[in-house]
Design an enzyme around this catalytic site. Structure first.
Site, short mmCIF file in Angstrom:
data_model
loop_
_atom_site.label_atom_id
_atom_site.label_comp_id
_atom_site.label_asym_id
_atom_site.label_seq_id
_atom_site.Cartn_x
_atom_site.Cartn_y
_atom_site.Cartn_z
N GLY A 1 60.26 -29.19 38.68
CA GLY A 1 59.20 -28.42 38.01
C GLY A 1 57.85 -29.08 38.21
CB SER A 2 54.90 -28.96 36.02
OG SER A 2 55.11 -27.61 35.73
CB VAL A 3 57.22 -34.01 37.30
CG1 VAL A 3 57.28 -34.16 35.81
CG2 VAL A 3 58.54 -33.53 37.85
CG MET A 4 56.92 -31.24 43.60
SD MET A 4 57.59 -32.78 44.19
CE MET A 4 59.33 -32.37 44.22
CE LYS A 5 52.46 -26.92 38.37
NZ LYS A 5 52.37 -26.39 37.02
#
Lengths: 616, 214
Positions: free
Chosen positions: A326-330
């Site tokens: 999820g967003s931690v990949m951003k």
């Protein structure tokens, strides 16, 4: 002598009349010279002599040959056979090395113990023997009596009996009861670090974790002792006494901190018992060295109970199970955008609430009208649309390149078995929707450890150091062999890393998605993630719940520790900032206090989350 | 045959007596020979024969015999005694050595057993320590002693000018859960218990301030 003997075989001695003189005793009874004058012709006698000589020589040669054969040719074999009759060989079991935490506290070690075995044919009184042993062994009398009267000559009564008990059994001098060496593996900390340490099987081979990976170093080499024994098996003092000493196994020192590991597991256990979280993993890492100081998943297992534990639990999901981050990949996507010069933290973008990508439309968590957000704002608000806009500027191939440089899609090389590489497709195979999903952490799978490693790279000024968990091995003679320190590789420039740290700090700041990730007194940088979980029943996302994650480091201005928390919540729609961030904060607070990390005292900067988009 | 045999024996006897006589005669009756022989070779014989006989027998043959017999006989006894003594001593020493070895090996095995026992005792004690030092045991012991996990730490940083700054956000630790009435604590401190028990519920705020500062 009037008659000369005509028969040549007649003895001339008898024909000689005995002389009765005073010197008779001194005279030979036989007439002198008669021996030579026996009635055989010289030729016959010579022939006989030759034959006799021949027979004697043949006999002697036979004897001599047999001697040579016995002594020279078969000699060794006979000597060995004789020796082996007198020799007794005893095995000396090598003690398996211990697994220690970084302070030397044992997580696994071996103690001497015995197996109590009975030879039912020798046991005199099964009932009395059973009564004598029942309290010592803690085995019911009935069962003992059954074992003692079993057929055959080998019946195991009890295993892993400690030395104190076995001494008492020896003192009883029960006939037919024998003690066999059976070193026992103890895991004093129980579940603490169990998934990392692993366990051994019945035959003493490591089957999981460090026990498996370092089996060669831990197990050592068994030795033997050969002793010449006399009657009754008592060693002869001056006899042969050769022993090949056992080489004990080496100790393996981990980078794990037992206390921290305990705290992490306690915190995760609390999380796992709330009814929503079915599985939770956490990895704590040193920011500058890549050392893993704690790694756990709930539910865990106790290595000493491994044989009776559900096999599905006997793994280390923190490195073997993958999830969509999820967003931690951003953080990866934005690092790429900044490193390639497509944006700075203060670059302002007009971000709509949704963005079409191939056959799907990706929306932010809550659809909204176009907003002018800075890149910092995009990260703090965790805007999917803004991230996809930046990813498109970076380009698919370049983004994949960065992701692989951060260690995604390949194993980290940590010294544990069963590590998963995660799933990262080649960018050439990305569909339009996949290309929009990957930058926001969907359609790509990682392990908790890989996620921690990504943030370690940012915390360490852009240099990624592959995570590792083994500090050193210590040979029985005390020689310490440090595990090779992996080389760091620069993934992003130091300035990019600093800008990323600055932006990640905004996430836990006012207006960010994870104010609950804050640690009082410290500046924290991190990122929430809430990824849809594939529903195993239908293979789709609907009804699958979420993976909520939080990965971050502290102190933001001088990172010391990186913590990744990942909770699998199939029945909840709570976001990472609500459930994973508090776990992160509790763990970070503990680890910073335990390590005496002093906050710098500098205030958190004021973040510009919104701005005025340039009109173009 | 018998005739020749007789003759033969007679000749042998004659020879034996003659030779016996001649050997004894060589020493004492040298003149007698000179008397008997000259009968045949009177003129030439004596001159040549005498010196030859004397040269062979006297200086070479006799003196060493006399020395050997007189000197070796009395010395043989001490030598034999020495040998016997040496053999006896060797046997005794061997016996003593064997005994010593047997005793030593017995003692060695005894001490090995004692050693094993001691190392097992050490192992047992270490095992107790290890078990008591595990985080779970420590946490339980700390909780039993009324300790609570510390919150965030505060750090007092002293600057170069002597002024001090508090860094971090220290908070008073929360009061230990008044869950008490704990059976273990009561059994451990029977004397102090009557005073403490009433305050456990009432004076919770007081304990909080005391434990602040972690």
């Amino acid at each position: 002598m009037p008659h000369r003997p005509t028969d040549p075989t007649r003895r001339p001695v008898r024909t000689t009349p005995p002389r009765r003189t005073s010197t008779e005793a001194l005279r030979p009874r036989r007439a002198p010279g008669t021996r030579r004058t026996r009635g055989l012709s010289p030729t016959v006698r010579t022939r006989r002599n030759r034959w006799g000589l021949g027979v004697l020589v043949v006999l002697l040669v036979a004897v001599a040959t047999k001697l040579v054969v016995l002594q020279g040719i078969d000699g060794t074999a006979y000597a060995q056979a004789a020796e082996s009759d007198r020799m007794r060989v005893f095995d000396i079991a090598a003690i398996r090395g211990a697994v220690l935490d970084r302070d030397g506290n044992p997580l696994a070690y071996t103690v001497e113990a015995s197996k109590v075995v009975a030879d039912p044919t020798v046991v005199e009184d099964p009932d009395r023997t059973a009564l004598a042993l029942t309290t010592l062994l803690g085995v019911p009398v009935d069962q003992l009596t059954d074992d003692l009267t079993a057929s055959g000559r080998y019946s195991v009564l009890a295993e892993h009996v400690d030395t104190a008990t076995s001494d008492q059994i020896t003192a009883l001098e029960l006939p037919g009861i024998v003690l066999e060496d059976q070193p026992t593996r103890l895991y004093p900390a129980g579940t603490v670090g169990g998934q990392v340490v692993g366990f051994i099987g019945r035959d003493g081979d490591g089957l999981a974790g460090i026990e498996q990976r370092y089996d060669d170093q831990l197990s050592g080499t068994d030795g033997t002792r050969r002793v010449e024994v006399g009657a009754g098996g008592i060693p002869i003092p001056s006899g042969i006494d050769e022993s090949t000493p056992a080489v004990d196994g080496s100790d393996v020192t981990l980078t794990i901190d037992e206390d921290l590991q305990y705290t992490v597991q306690q915190r995760l256990a609390t999380e796992c018992s709330n009814g929503q979280t079915t599985r939770g993993s956490a990895v704590v890492m040193e920011a500058h060295t890549g050392r893993v100081v704690a790694m756990a998943t709930c539910p865990g297992y106790d290595p000493s109970q491994a044989s009776t534990t559900d096999p599905d639990l006997l793994g280390n999901p923190a490195i073997s199970d993958v999830f969509e981050p999820g967003s931690v990949m951003k953080a990866v996507t934005l690092s790429a955008a900044i490193e390639d010069g497509h944006a700075t933290p203060d670059t302002v973008l007009s971000v709509n609430g949704h963005i079409p990508a191939g056959d799907v439309v990706v929306t932010d968590a809550h659809d909204h009208a176009p907003v002018d957000w800075t890149v910092t704002g995009i990260l703090a608000k965790s805007s999917n649309v803004g991230t996809i806009m930046l990813a498109r500027e970076v380009g698919d191939a370049r983004l994949e390149q960065y992701m692989r440089a951060f260690g995604l899609g390949s194993t980290t090389g940590i010294e544990l078995p069963g590590e998963s590489a995660g799933i990262l497709q080649d960018s050439a195979d990305w569909t339009a929707s996949r290309a929009a999903n990957v930058p926001i952490g969907q359609g790509v799978s990682v392990t908790a450890l890989q996620m921690a490693s990504v943030y370690q790279t940012i915390a360490n000024g852009g240099v990624r150091i592959p995570p590792r968990i083994v500090e050193s091995t210590t040979a029985p003679d005390g020689t310490v062999t440090p595990e090779p320190q992996p080389e760091g590789t620069r993934v992003i420039s130091e300035s990019t890393a600093q800008q990323m740290a600055y932006m990640l700090e905004a996430v836990v700041g006012p207006g960010g998605t994870a104010p609950l990730g804050e640690v009082p007194g410290f500046r924290v940088a991190g990122k929430t993630g809430t990824a849809q979980r594939a529903n195993p029943e239908c293979g789709c996302y609907s009804g699958g719940g979420y993976f909520t994650t939080f990965v971050g480091f502290a102190p933001a201005d001088d990172p010391q520790y990186v913590i990744a928390v990942d909770l699998e919540r199939p029945n909840s729609d709570a976001e990472g900032g609500q459930v994973a961030a508090p776990v992160f904060a509790d763990l970070m607070q503990y680890v910073l206090a335990a390590d005496d990390v002093v906050p710098s005292g500098s205030p958190r900067p004021d973040f510009q989350l919104t701005g005025t988009a340039p009109t173009n | 045959m018998s005739v020749t045999a007789r003759v033969h024996t007679g000749a042998l006897r004659a020879k034996g007596t003659a030779s016996a006589r001649s050997t004894t005669a060589t020493r004492s009756s040298a003149p007698a020979r000179t008397v008997t022989r000259p009968g045949t070779t009177r003129r030439t014989g004596p001159v040549h024969v005498r010196p030859q006989l004397r040269l062979v027998t006297e200086p070479v043959g006799t003196p060493p015999r006399v020395r050997r017999t007189t000197r070796t006989r009395p010395r043989r006894t001490p030598f034999v005694l020495l040998m016997v003594g040496l053999i006896a001593a060797t046997a005794l020493v061997l016996l003593a050595l064997n005994t010593a070895m047997a005793v030593d090996s017995l003692r060695a095995s005894e001490q090995r057993a004692a050693n094993t026992e001691l190392s097992q005792a050490v192992e047992r004690l270490e095992q107790q320590v290890t078990t008591a030092r595990t985080p779970a045991q420590l946490a339980a012991a700390a909780a039993a002693a009324g300790l609570v996990p510390a919150g965030t730490a505060g750090h007092l940083v002293i600057g170069p000018d002597g002024t001090s700054v508090v860094r971090g956000a220290p908070e008073p630790a929360p009061a230990p859960e008044p869950a008490p009435e704990p059976a273990p604590a009561a059994t451990q401190q029977p004397a102090a218990q009557p005073d403490q028990q009433p305050s456990a519920d009432a004076a919770a705020p007081g304990t909080t301030t005391e434990q602040a500062g972690g």
